[in-house]
Motif scaffolding. Sequence first.
Motif, short mmCIF file in Angstrom:
data_model
loop_
_atom_site.label_atom_id
_atom_site.label_comp_id
_atom_site.label_asym_id
_atom_site.label_seq_id
_atom_site.Cartn_x
_atom_site.Cartn_y
_atom_site.Cartn_z
N LEU A 162 2.43 -1.04 0.04
CA LEU A 162 2.34 -2.17 -0.87
C LEU A 162 3.16 -1.90 -2.14
N PHE A 163 3.06 -0.71 -2.68
CA PHE A 163 3.80 -0.36 -3.89
C PHE A 163 5.31 -0.45 -3.66
N PHE A 164 5.79 0.13 -2.57
CA PHE A 164 7.23 0.11 -2.32
C PHE A 164 7.73 -1.28 -1.92
N SER A 165 6.89 -2.08 -1.29
CA SER A 165 7.32 -3.44 -0.98
C SER A 165 7.44 -4.27 -2.25
N LEU A 166 6.56 -4.04 -3.23
CA LEU A 166 6.70 -4.74 -4.50
C LEU A 166 7.95 -4.30 -5.26
#
Length: 66
Positions: free
Chosen positions: A40-44
């Motif tokens: 989730l962090f890297f997709s954001l």
Amino acid sequence: MKNIFKVLLALLILVVMPILLGIIVVGAFRYNNSVLLIILFFSLIALSVTLSVIRFVKYNKRDKEE
């Protein structure tokens, strides 16, 4: 009709997406699912970079037209 679609899309992005993202993050913390949080962090981050590139390209295209 086009303005109604834009308003509905804006409401979807501004209201539904943060709630959905919050549910996912709380569930990941509750069940100690760190892989989901990392994804989730890297997709954001990827989304932010992509939107910045799109904005930069539109800005340069507008400068060339003037």
